[in-house]
Scaffold this active site. Structure first.
Site, PDB file in Angstrom:
ATOM      1  N   SER A  74     -24.079  30.586 -35.109  1.00  0.00           N
ATOM      2  CA  SER A  74     -25.226  31.291 -34.540  1.00  0.00           C
ATOM      3  C   SER A  74     -26.392  30.330 -34.294  1.00  0.00           C
ATOM      4  O   SER A  74     -26.263  29.395 -33.509  1.00  0.00           O
ATOM      5  CB  SER A  74     -25.618  32.454 -35.463  1.00  0.00           C
ATOM      6  N   ASP A 127     -20.008  31.302 -32.133  1.00  0.00           N
ATOM      7  CA  ASP A 127     -20.856  32.310 -31.503  1.00  0.00           C
ATOM      8  C   ASP A 127     -22.332  31.912 -31.552  1.00  0.00           C
ATOM      9  O   ASP A 127     -23.144  32.547 -32.227  1.00  0.00           O
ATOM     10  CB  ASP A 127     -20.662  33.687 -32.141  1.00  0.00           C
ATOM     11  N   HIS A 142     -20.067  39.358 -34.107  1.00  0.00           N
ATOM     12  CA  HIS A 142     -20.731  38.055 -34.209  1.00  0.00           C
ATOM     13  C   HIS A 142     -20.013  37.155 -35.217  1.00  0.00           C
ATOM     14  O   HIS A 142     -19.800  35.968 -34.965  1.00  0.00           O
ATOM     15  CB  HIS A 142     -22.182  38.284 -34.617  1.00  0.00           C
TER      16      HIS A 142
END
Length: 446
Positions: free
Chosen positions: A154, A178, A248
């Site tokens: 992330s 991601d 996610h």
């Protein structure tokens, strides 16, 4: 899988015999997220000699830190509740299981923990600057930039990209799991992760419609299930917190699966997910010595990226099962019909093995068009690997709930293994499918 768990058990026995102080990831409460935290970075070192007992890395470096070995940095992302990432310990152990390396957990929980996402995001450059200071000292102690590998999750993916920019793209590799989308979508390359930030950059996009980044960022960008909703994740808000984070986080668990080597998740270079579903990209070229890319830790082995000066930028698509090990097994179903009129509809195919176990694929993303004497090739995806196919069944449906019901008259059908191309192709001739009625038969070798 068995070897992996035996390894973890041995690791725990080894770590229990050590008397040295063990450092752990900073654990904060939800209260910390409410009041906010200022940036503080801790580096937790794991090596082959301290699998589960981390040493906090300071300069001068401890004797156990061999800077000439490969060093992998794990950089987490936004932590809205202050807790440790659920996948962190497993990722550390998995990396140490597959290679003799240093693993450094970049603990910036103080800074990442905040109810206001933009404040946590603003700390990313500060984390990158601290990492550069550490890497500079590593280089002075004999390390090589080629041996630096960063795994960023992330916001952590963009932090890795910033570090790579500071070294003009000479880091060995960056994996973005991601990469964060909010506040980064649409930004220029110098303000996010980019394929020029390392010699090889691979990215897994698993939540492009919410928390993840939408566009390509790496030399190869993997899009599981099109990069959108992941199977097994809640589809409504009634799924609680998992509704917001499951897609996610799936990128991390897919990467973890590659470390366990239960199966290789194969991806297929393609322009779009639709083209992949329509079977237009289930090939990686005529050169059989160049296999399709493999997701995760071994992604850099595709096309021998280590020797390329300017690697291309590639999108790769694939589907997954809803739980570990996530692998999907691909087949082409070739069908030729002799209906006088055009038929449009969907095919469901079921395979049965020698023991009576079955696995099913519904080819329902869009209706297929069956015309007289024209072959139609459909991509079927199964969650189970069938070694020896004993039985096949087909169902044809137009998707209509009202009459009339139609027939699909098949001259011949062929089942071609794609994931296991060494296996024989199976055929059957002269079949009439009644709509919504299952037709089972024994195939023959083509």
């Amino acid at each position: 899988m068995l070897r992996f768990f035996v390894f973890i058990c041995l690791v725990r026995l080894v770590s229990s015999d050590t008397d040295e102080e063990c450092h752990t990831f900073t654990k904060l409460s939800f209260h910390s997220a409410i009041v906010g935290t200022s940036l503080k970075v801790r580096l937790l070192l794991y090596t082959g000699k301290n699998f589960t007992c981390a040493k906090e890395l300071h300069s001068p470096f401890p004797v156990s830190f061999n800077t000439t070995k490969k060093t992998t940095f794990i950089i987490h992302g936004y932590r809205p509740t202050g807790s440790q990432p659920v996948w962190l310990s497993e990722l550390v152990k998995g990396l140490l299981y597959v290679g003799d390396m240093n693993v450094i957990v970049v603990d910036w929980n103080r800074g990442a923990t905040n109810l206001i996402y933009s404040i946590a995001s603003s700390h990313t450059w500060g984390v990158a600057e601290i990492l550069k200071e550490t890497i500079d000292k590593m280089l002075a102690s004999g390390a090589s930039l080629d041996n630096i590998y960063m795994i960023g999750v992330s916001l952590g993916a963009h932090i890795a990209g910033f570090v790579g920019q500071m070294y003009e793209g000479k880091l060995g590799r960056i994996t973005g799991l991601d990469p964060a989308g909010p506040l980064f979508n649409g930004k220029p390359p110098q303000e996010r992760l980019d394929h020029t930030d390392a010699r090889f950059v691979d990215v897994i996009h698993s939540d492009t419609d919410a928390l993840g980044f939408k566009e390509t960022l790496g030399n190869i960008d993997f899009y599981p299930n099109g990069g959108l909703d992941q199977p097994g994740c809640p589809q409504t808000i009634f799924g609680g917190l998992q509704y917001f984070k499951c897609d996610h986080q799936r990128s991390v668990f897919l990467y973890l699966s590659s470390l366990k080597k239960d199966c290789d998740i194969t991806a297929y270079p393609c322009e779009s997910y639709r083209d992949y579903l329509n079977g237009k990209c289930i090939s990686c070229g005529d050169d059989q010595s160049m296999p399709c890319p493999i997701l995760g830790y071994y992604a850099d082995q595709w096309k021998n990226y280590s020797v390329l000066k300017d690697p291309p930028v590639t999108k790769a698509f694939f589907d997954t099962a809803d739980e570990e090990p996530f692998c999907i097994y691909h087949y082409f179903v070739d069908i030729m019909t002799w209906n006088k009129n055009i038929r449009r509809g969907y095919i469901t195919i079921k395979l049965t093995d020698q023991d009576g176990n079955t696995t099913e694929s519904k080819i329902s993303h869009e209706p297929a068009t069956f015309q007289k004497y024209q072959r139609v090739s459909l991509l079927a995806r199964f969650t189970q690997d069938v070694d020896r196919v004993k039985g096949i069944s087909l169902v044809f449906s137009t998707g209509s709930a009202i009459l009339p019901k139609y027939k699909l008259r098949i001259i011949w059908m062929k089942l071609r293994p794609i994931t296991r191309p060494e296996r024989p192709q199976m055929c059957r001739y002269d079949i009439v499918l009644m709509e919504n009625r299952e037709m089972a038969f024994q195939p023959i070798l083509c």
